[in-house]
Write an enzyme that holds these catalytic residues in place. Structure first.
Site, PDB file in Angstrom:
ATOM      1  N   TYR A   1      56.810  19.215  55.267  1.00 51.57           N
ATOM      2  CA  TYR A   1      57.485  20.485  55.573  1.00 51.57           C
ATOM      3  C   TYR A   1      56.871  21.108  56.822  1.00 51.57           C
ATOM      4  O   TYR A   1      55.649  21.255  56.915  1.00 51.57           O
ATOM      5  CB  TYR A   1      57.360  21.453  54.394  1.00 51.57           C
ATOM      6  CG  TYR A   1      58.229  22.686  54.551  1.00 51.57           C
ATOM      7  CD1 TYR A   1      59.516  22.714  54.026  1.00 51.57           C
ATOM      8  CD2 TYR A   1      57.772  23.802  55.244  1.00 51.57           C
ATOM      9  CE1 TYR A   1      60.334  23.824  54.190  1.00 51.57           C
ATOM     10  CE2 TYR A   1      58.574  24.913  55.414  1.00 51.57           C
ATOM     11  CZ  TYR A   1      59.851  24.923  54.885  1.00 51.57           C
ATOM     12  OH  TYR A   1      60.658  26.022  55.053  1.00 51.57           O
TER      13      TYR A   1
ATOM     14  N   GLN B   1      64.494  25.309  48.719  1.00 46.83           N
ATOM     15  CA  GLN B   1      65.506  24.261  48.553  1.00 46.83           C
ATOM     16  C   GLN B   1      65.086  22.958  49.220  1.00 46.83           C
ATOM     17  O   GLN B   1      65.470  21.874  48.782  1.00 46.83           O
ATOM     18  CB  GLN B   1      66.868  24.721  49.062  1.00 46.83           C
ATOM     19  CG  GLN B   1      66.942  25.120  50.513  1.00 46.83           C
ATOM     20  CD  GLN B   1      66.676  26.590  50.762  1.00 46.83           C
ATOM     21  OE1 GLN B   1      65.938  27.223  50.022  1.00 46.83           O
ATOM     22  NE2 GLN B   1      67.288  27.129  51.802  1.00 46.83           N
TER      23      GLN B   1
ATOM     24  N   ASN C   1      56.243  29.507  53.724  1.00 51.19           N
ATOM     25  CA  ASN C   1      56.130  30.866  53.211  1.00 51.19           C
ATOM     26  C   ASN C   1      55.899  30.861  51.701  1.00 51.19           C
ATOM     27  O   ASN C   1      55.774  29.801  51.072  1.00 51.19           O
ATOM     28  CB  ASN C   1      57.363  31.695  53.597  1.00 51.19           C
ATOM     29  CG  ASN C   1      58.650  31.164  52.952  1.00 51.19           C
ATOM     30  OD1 ASN C   1      58.630  30.470  51.935  1.00 51.19           O
ATOM     31  ND2 ASN C   1      59.776  31.494  53.559  1.00 51.19           N
TER      32      ASN C   1
ATOM     33  N   THR D   1      47.628  32.866  56.599  1.00 49.58           N
ATOM     34  CA  THR D   1      46.521  32.324  57.375  1.00 49.58           C
ATOM     35  C   THR D   1      45.417  33.357  57.543  1.00 49.58           C
ATOM     36  O   THR D   1      45.657  34.563  57.430  1.00 49.58           O
ATOM     37  CB  THR D   1      47.017  31.824  58.743  1.00 49.58           C
ATOM     38  OG1 THR D   1      45.991  31.065  59.370  1.00 49.58           O
ATOM     39  CG2 THR D   1      47.433  32.979  59.633  1.00 49.58           C
TER      40      THR D   1
ATOM     41  N   GLN E   1      44.623  35.005  65.511  1.00 47.58           N
ATOM     42  CA  GLN E   1      45.022  34.678  64.143  1.00 47.58           C
ATOM     43  C   GLN E   1      46.013  35.695  63.603  1.00 47.58           C
ATOM     44  O   GLN E   1      46.944  35.348  62.870  1.00 47.58           O
ATOM     45  CB  GLN E   1      43.781  34.610  63.236  1.00 47.58           C
ATOM     46  CG  GLN E   1      43.901  33.621  62.099  1.00 47.58           C
ATOM     47  CD  GLN E   1      44.154  32.198  62.595  1.00 47.58           C
ATOM     48  OE1 GLN E   1      43.723  31.808  63.663  1.00 47.58           O
ATOM     49  NE2 GLN E   1      44.882  31.421  61.803  1.00 47.58           N
TER      50      GLN E   1
ATOM     51  N   HIS F   1      49.896  35.200  63.975  1.00 43.35           N
ATOM     52  CA  HIS F   1      50.691  34.323  63.115  1.00 43.35           C
ATOM     53  C   HIS F   1      51.679  35.086  62.248  1.00 43.35           C
ATOM     54  O   HIS F   1      52.824  34.674  62.078  1.00 43.35           O
ATOM     55  CB  HIS F   1      49.776  33.510  62.188  1.00 43.35           C
ATOM     56  CG  HIS F   1      49.281  32.239  62.785  1.00 43.35           C
ATOM     57  ND1 HIS F   1      50.054  31.116  62.921  1.00 43.35           N
ATOM     58  CD2 HIS F   1      48.063  31.904  63.276  1.00 43.35           C
ATOM     59  CE1 HIS F   1      49.353  30.145  63.474  1.00 43.35           C
ATOM     60  NE2 HIS F   1      48.136  30.599  63.703  1.00 43.35           N
TER      61      HIS F   1
ATOM     62  N   GLU G   1      39.849  30.036  55.499  1.00 43.40           N
ATOM     63  CA  GLU G   1      40.607  28.900  56.037  1.00 43.40           C
ATOM     64  C   GLU G   1      39.957  28.439  57.344  1.00 43.40           C
ATOM     65  O   GLU G   1      39.706  27.250  57.535  1.00 43.40           O
ATOM     66  CB  GLU G   1      42.048  29.336  56.277  1.00 43.40           C
ATOM     67  CG  GLU G   1      42.927  28.270  56.892  1.00 43.40           C
ATOM     68  CD  GLU G   1      44.290  28.802  57.303  1.00 43.40           C
ATOM     69  OE1 GLU G   1      45.181  27.978  57.553  1.00 43.40           O
ATOM     70  OE2 GLU G   1      44.464  30.041  57.399  1.00 43.40           O
ATOM     71  N   HIS G   2      39.712  29.386  58.239  1.00 41.79           N
ATOM     72  CA  HIS G   2      39.031  29.108  59.502  1.00 41.79           C
ATOM     73  C   HIS G   2      37.778  29.976  59.564  1.00 41.79           C
ATOM     74  O   HIS G   2      37.864  31.198  59.402  1.00 41.79           O
ATOM     75  CB  HIS G   2      39.901  29.464  60.711  1.00 41.79           C
ATOM     76  CG  HIS G   2      41.283  28.892  60.674  1.00 41.79           C
ATOM     77  ND1 HIS G   2      42.374  29.589  60.153  1.00 41.79           N
ATOM     78  CD2 HIS G   2      41.769  27.707  61.112  1.00 41.79           C
ATOM     79  CE1 HIS G   2      43.449  28.841  60.266  1.00 41.79           C
ATOM     80  NE2 HIS G   2      43.124  27.699  60.842  1.00 41.79           N
TER      81      HIS G   2
ATOM     82  N   ASP H   1      43.952  24.446  66.233  1.00 36.56           N
ATOM     83  CA  ASP H   1      45.386  24.506  65.937  1.00 36.56           C
ATOM     84  C   ASP H   1      46.152  23.415  66.669  1.00 36.56           C
ATOM     85  O   ASP H   1      47.201  22.964  66.191  1.00 36.56           O
ATOM     86  CB  ASP H   1      45.949  25.869  66.355  1.00 36.56           C
ATOM     87  CG  ASP H   1      45.607  26.973  65.375  1.00 36.56           C
ATOM     88  OD1 ASP H   1      45.227  26.658  64.237  1.00 36.56           O
ATOM     89  OD2 ASP H   1      45.706  28.156  65.763  1.00 36.56           O
TER      90      ASP H   1
ATOM     91  N   GLU I   1      33.554   7.343  18.529  1.00 37.54           N
ATOM     92  CA  GLU I   1      34.689   8.215  18.851  1.00 37.54           C
ATOM     93  C   GLU I   1      35.787   8.141  17.790  1.00 37.54           C
ATOM     94  O   GLU I   1      36.854   8.729  17.968  1.00 37.54           O
ATOM     95  CB  GLU I   1      35.270   7.831  20.219  1.00 37.54           C
ATOM     96  CG  GLU I   1      34.339   8.173  21.383  1.00 37.54           C
ATOM     97  CD  GLU I   1      35.026   8.076  22.738  1.00 37.54           C
ATOM     98  OE1 GLU I   1      36.087   7.420  22.823  1.00 37.54           O
ATOM     99  OE2 GLU I   1      34.509   8.671  23.697  1.00 37.54           O
TER     100      GLU I   1
ATOM    101  N   HIS J   1      40.102   0.542  19.341  1.00 40.65           N
ATOM    102  CA  HIS J   1      39.574   0.275  20.675  1.00 40.65           C
ATOM    103  C   HIS J   1      38.539  -0.862  20.613  1.00 40.65           C
ATOM    104  O   HIS J   1      38.543  -1.776  21.436  1.00 40.65           O
ATOM    105  CB  HIS J   1      38.907   1.535  21.254  1.00 40.65           C
ATOM    106  CG  HIS J   1      39.876   2.539  21.807  1.00 40.65           C
ATOM    107  ND1 HIS J   1      40.900   3.076  21.071  1.00 40.65           N
ATOM    108  CD2 HIS J   1      39.950   3.103  23.053  1.00 40.65           C
ATOM    109  CE1 HIS J   1      41.569   3.928  21.819  1.00 40.65           C
ATOM    110  NE2 HIS J   1      41.017   3.960  23.037  1.00 40.65           N
TER     111      HIS J   1
END
Length: 436
Positions: free
Chosen positions: A126, A190, A214, A237, A259, A262, A328-329, A362, A416, A421
């Site tokens: 995506y 979708q 998003n 972000t 940043q 964004h 994140e950064h 980036d 067990e 087994h």
């Protein structure tokens, strides 16, 4: 936070440091009927949802090969050169991430376990197309998938009114340059549902969906996880900068602003032990915003609850704060920045010194820019070649090797309360009285 520890206060840094609200659970209620609609009505659902959410219905949901070729042909030569540098550097690093296909370990004579890596068969990638057409995300998703050896790669990005229902031309051009022929003009929840369920006559289901989006894309990924694998649930972000008095306030201000560009929910946090630096950075921000294109968006982000300046007693406390935040950064603008970076335990990516800004990562540092957000760096990694590989153990024991651990299996099985087994091993030596 200065002086609060000395005063005996207990500080929960994770709660105190600014962060954007991001309620994925609430968004799931909105995306559930969307995903169900795609699953049951396929192409008809995509048509209605595209009109509803994107305001345009593509002539073809799968982008024609001619459109990809045209986008590449019309690409500005300077932009193409920049794309090619970014692709090459990301590919070089990705090759190093790949590692060995298999490692064989002999735990005893005739007893071998092979640790084998197998690429995912088919992935859906995506690429966002909202406030900014993140063509760089094509590189960050496609290149590691290709290096991993994924056989079938599909890319999707929202249709754009201004481009006749096609994704942004730079996104299409990059797909063409990278040799990706299966590209869709589908966005939002979708698109994730299309990848997860498949749409007859249009798109086959995938095994894994990666890439940022998003909150509705994230909610769909959470909803459909299990039917598909996902890379992460990426939220807004964020950048954290750990700086001392040696930092350049103009550089720090520029990185906080970059940043914030964004998204209005983007988080920009400065952590410093220097009140003087804090004041100088705050003073440098407004003049720089005045020279940018997206001033309203940036001001919204910088004045939101997710952004701010955190004053600490010293760099030790600063390190504890950024570790708790798990950005994140994370940029480090301090004396001895590289050594301090080695002590960080929670960050999506660490940028060392004033000449390693996030914007480098980036685009063309060679590193990944698809990174964990919202503190997920405490338990998750960014998107790399390993994200597209599955780890499989191949067990190959001889009769003698199994006989050596026959009793171990039988004893373990009784402990067990799973006697069948043990019996599965016992039966193999029923005709050999020498093996007890």
């Amino acid at each position: 936070m200065r002086g609060r520890l000395a005063a005996g206060e207990t500080l929960d840094y994770r709660r105190i440091v600014p962060r954007a609200p991001f309620d994925v659970a609430a968004a799931m209620a909105a995306v559930a009927p969307v995903c169900e609609d795609v699953a049951t009505r396929g192409l008809d659902a995509l048509t209605e949802l595209s009109e509803k959410f994107d305001g345009v219905v593509p002539e073809h949901f799968r982008v024609p090969a001619e459109a990809l070729a045209e986008a590449e042909a019309q690409l500005d030569p300077e932009v193409r050169a920049a794309f090619e540098v970014a692709i090459e550097r990301r590919r070089v690093v990705a090759q190093a991430e790949r590692g060995d296909d298999s490692v064989a370990v002999d735990v005893a004579p005739g007893a071998r376990v092979i640790h084998k890596t197998i690429p995912v068969n088919r992935v859906g990638l995506y690429v966002p197309g909202g406030l900014a057409p993140l063509s760089s995300s094509v590189i960050m998703n496609v290149v590691p998938a290709q290096v991993a050896g994924v056989k079938s790669i599909a890319v999707t990005s929202p249709p754009q009114k201004e481009f006749g229902g096609l994704p942004h031309p730079s996104i299409l051009a990059l797909c063409r340059i990278l040799g990706v022929e299966e590209v869709y003009a589908v966005g939002g929840a979708q698109a994730v549902a299309m990848f997860a369920y498949g749409v007859p006559g249009l798109c086959e289901p995938v095994d894994l969906v990666t890439g940022p989006g998003n909150i509705y894309v994230v909610a769909a990924k959470r909803l459909l996880k299990g039917r598909i694998g996902i890379d992460s649930e990426a939220g807004p972000t964020e950048i954290a900068i750990l700086a001392d008095a040696s930092a350049d306030p103009d550089h720090v201000a520029a990185d906080l602003i970059s940043q914030a560009e964004h998204d209005p929910l983007a988080g920009s946090v400065l952590v410093t032990d220097s009140p003087e630096l804090a004041e100088r950075v705050a003073a440098a921000i407004e003049p720089q915003i005045g020279r940018t294109l997206h001033q309203e968006r940036i001001r919204t982000a910088l004045t939101g609850e997710q952004s701010g300046i955190v004053l600490v007693d010293d760099l030790e406390q600063g390190l504890a704060v950024v570790d708790a935040y798990g950005a994140e950064h994370l940029e480090i603008h301090t004396a001895g920045a590289f050594d301090l970076a080695q002590r960080v335990t929670n960050a999506g990516a660490i940028f060392v010194g004033t000449y390693s800004p996030v914007s480098l990562g980036d685009y063309c540092a060679g590193s990944t820019h698809v990174l964990p957000t919202a503190g997920a760096a405490a338990h998750s990694s960014g998107l790399t070649v390993q994200s597209f590989l599955r780890q499989v153990h191949v067990i190959n024991y001889s009769a003698d090797a199994l006989a050596d651990v026959k009793k171990t299996v039988e004893v373990f099985a009784r402990a067990e309360n799973l006697p069948a087994h043990g019996a599965a091993v016992t039966v193999r030596f029923a005709d050999d009285p020498s093996i007890s």
